[in-house]
Design a protein around this motif. Structure first.
Motif, PDB file in Angstrom:
ATOM      1  N   ALA A  76       0.926  -1.113  -0.031  1.00  0.00           N
ATOM      2  CA  ALA A  76      -0.078  -0.033   0.110  1.00  0.00           C
ATOM      3  C   ALA A  76       0.730   1.439  -0.027  1.00  0.00           C
ATOM      4  O   ALA A  76       0.372   2.260  -0.460  1.00  0.00           O
ATOM      5  N   ALA A 103       0.753   1.902  -3.276  1.00  0.00           N
ATOM      6  CA  ALA A 103      -0.504   2.025  -3.879  1.00  0.00           C
ATOM      7  C   ALA A 103      -0.737   1.917  -5.276  1.00  0.00           C
ATOM      8  O   ALA A 103      -1.577   2.385  -5.976  1.00  0.00           O
ATOM      9  N   LEU A 111      -3.539  -2.741  -5.288  1.00  0.00           N
ATOM     10  CA  LEU A 111      -4.572  -2.623  -4.739  1.00  0.00           C
ATOM     11  C   LEU A 111      -5.793  -3.416  -5.135  1.00  0.00           C
ATOM     12  O   LEU A 111      -6.562  -3.837  -4.357  1.00  0.00           O
ATOM     13  N   LEU A 131      -8.598   3.032   2.362  1.00  0.00           N
ATOM     14  CA  LEU A 131      -7.822   2.858   1.210  1.00  0.00           C
ATOM     15  C   LEU A 131      -8.400   3.614  -0.073  1.00  0.00           C
ATOM     16  O   LEU A 131      -7.760   3.993  -0.962  1.00  0.00           O
ATOM     17  N   THR A 173      -2.880   7.388  -0.402  1.00  0.00           N
ATOM     18  CA  THR A 173      -2.922   6.275   0.341  1.00  0.00           C
ATOM     19  C   THR A 173      -3.927   5.823   1.369  1.00  0.00           C
ATOM     20  O   THR A 173      -4.833   4.924   1.058  1.00  0.00           O
ATOM     21  N   ILE A 174      -4.119   6.635   2.238  1.00  0.00           N
ATOM     22  CA  ILE A 174      -5.084   6.413   3.108  1.00  0.00           C
ATOM     23  C   ILE A 174      -5.981   7.886   2.983  1.00  0.00           C
ATOM     24  O   ILE A 174      -5.229   8.851   3.434  1.00  0.00           O
TER      25      ILE A 174
END
Length: 500
Positions: free
Chosen positions: A156, A159, A164, A207, A435-436
């Motif tokens: 991740a 990413a 993913l 995500l 990413t987040i």
């Protein structure tokens, strides 16, 4: 006696249920049957305090399960030390109280409850450190497999869409396996109380939020990930349908989440910088040579995979970096006040006052607290208030662990988050992080279907909170007045109809 089955979906959001409702027949049916929908989370709406309140019916100041370092600790006493995440105490949860009252229970995958402890039935929990399974009675350990969510490892952090994609399908597979085991155990015995928690939805939203939110500054354009969140809600809906089909016609089915989900903010309010300008926050003398450039009182963030795994409880949490200036740039010993970000990268925070330093300077603690409260409420950007509210901690909660909470609690406007930089403007824009991109918000979900013998018992002005879930579950099971809750039961037995 009513049989109660509960499905906990971590991070399920009430607004998204409204948006996706036409594609979710089983959840839509529950929404039409249920007298409730939105469930207000704890302050902050973070994993540990929120689920802790849902399980126990207590507020965070009473159950003491906090995801940030207790504010009654000595400054620097935990610097650089990894700590185990807080854990529930056997006997304090709604399933413990049901078990102690003679009800047969099956509880699968609750947070904060590792290792599993003896109950009148089956309890299964996953380790927050390595995902290993603990189950009681132990004879089930060899025959049952409940897989933990897959780990992100290094994937991740880059990413890549291909990575993913693979990770998404692993989460789907894990969820299906967890639901299959839950369904198997549900059909094994006529449990009085059945509880299964699915935590993978929260990871999906963390995500994939920016892929599906066209208003997110980090939205990358049309991609295969556009409908990932909606597809996962359909998977949750499928699980709800399977569980409902396996239940007897008289059983009550609940769906709960301790908080919702929303877009991660890119606007930061640097309140520690504001405290520095007020002369209330002191920078370490050895750091003064850095004054010619902006810097952050936090060290570089952990790798994103670890940050997310710690958040969802798959690895041991480090104390949130925002609770201690591990880089040593903030002089906690000589600062009168500092701001903590509570509940991850969101709008909730607290102000910790250094009582010893305040006393040494001959200042009054309460006067300073009131002054800060008033000044923070006056903070503006282009005429708009930056904070929704600022309250003394005792105005928010009461309890034996109240001193662990910051002296002041506050919430920024919903599109803002707490920044951590010094020597910068009060309001800054952070580079979009891809990413987040999803964060918790305070509106979770509370759905109850098939209420044959009960009806709502709550006034229109009562805010339904995570603390109301435990007493409501026990009321459905016919268990009353066993402990004192901060929440209240939301249902009562229907009055008997008069004979003709």
């Amino acid at each position: 006696m009513t049989q109660v089955a509960i499905l906990g979906f971590d991070g399920m959001d009430a607004d998204l249920l409204r948006v996706y409702g036409p594609a979710l027949p089983h959840l839509r049916r529950l929404m039409l049957e249920s007298p409730f929908l939105e469930l207000t989370s704890s302050i902050p709406p973070d994993t540990i305090p929120a689920w802790g309140s849902l399980y126990t019916g207590l507020n965070p100041a009473n159950h003491g399960l906090l995801s940030f370092l207790p504010c009654d600790s000595e400054p620097g006493s935990h610097d650089g030390v990894q700590a185990e995440p807080p854990a529930l105490t056997c006997g304090t949860t709604f399933w413990d109280l049901a078990s102690a009252s003679g009800r047969r229970i099956c509880v699968l995958n609750p947070y904060l409850a590792y290792p599993a402890w003896p109950v009148n039935g089956i309890m299964l929990a996953l380790s927050p450190r390595d995902g290993s399974m603990s189950i009681t009675p132990e004879e089930y350990e060899l025959s049952l497999t409940f897989p933990p969510p897959p780990r992100l490892a290094g994937r991740a952090a880059r990413a890549h869409r291909e990575e993913l994609r693979a990770f998404y399908h692993e989460l789907v597979s894990c969820t299906l396996q967890q639901a299959a085991l839950g369904l198997e155990l549900l059909q094994q015995e006529s449990w009085d109380l059945f509880f299964l928690q699915i935590n993978t939805l929260d990871i999906i939203q963390h995500l994939f939020w920016h892929y599906s939110d066209l208003s997110d500054p980090a939205y990358p354009g049309q991609s295969e990930h556009l409908t990932r969140i909606q597809s996962f809600y359909r998977l949750c809906d499928h699980i709800v349908g399977e569980v409902r089909a396996a239940l007897p016609a008289e059983s009550v089915l609940m769906v709960v989440s301790a908080y919702g989900h929303g877009r991660r903010s890119h606007q930061r309010v640097n309140l520690n910088e504001w405290l520095r300008r007020q002369g209330l926050l002191t920078v370490q003398a050895r750091s003064l040579h850095l004054l010619d450039r902006p810097f952050s009182p936090r060290p570089r963030r952990r790798p994103v995979s670890d940050e997310l795994l710690a958040h969802v409880g798959l690895i041991a949490r480090e104390r949130q970096a925002s609770t201690r200036s591990e880089s040593g740039l903030i002089d906690e010993e000589h600062s009168l006040a500092r701001v903590l970000s509570l509940g991850g990268d969101g709008p909730f925070g607290g102000v910790v006052l250094n009582r010893q330093r305040i006393q040494e300077q001959g200042r009054d603690y309460e006067a300073l607290r009131v002054s800060l409260q008033e000044e923070m409420l006056r903070l503006r950007s282009r005429g708009r208030p930056l904070l929704r509210w600022v309250r003394k901690r005792e105005e928010v909660y009461q309890g034996r662990y109240l001193e662990r909470l910051p002296d002041l609690l506050f919430e920024l406007q919903g599109d803002l988050a707490i920044g951590d930089e010094l020597y910068v403007p009060l309001l800054t824009t952070q580079t979009a992080r891809r990413t987040i991109s999803g964060v918790h918000r305070k509106d979770g979900v509370f759905l109850i279907g098939n209420l044959l013998h009960h009806e709502p018992e709550v006034s229109d002005v009562h805010e339904i909170t995570v603390m109301d879930v435990a007493p409501t579950v026990l009321r459905l099971l016919g268990i009353n007045n066993v402990v004192r809750f901060d929440g209240q039961p939301l249902l009562a037995l229907k009055a008997a109809e008069p004979l003709p």
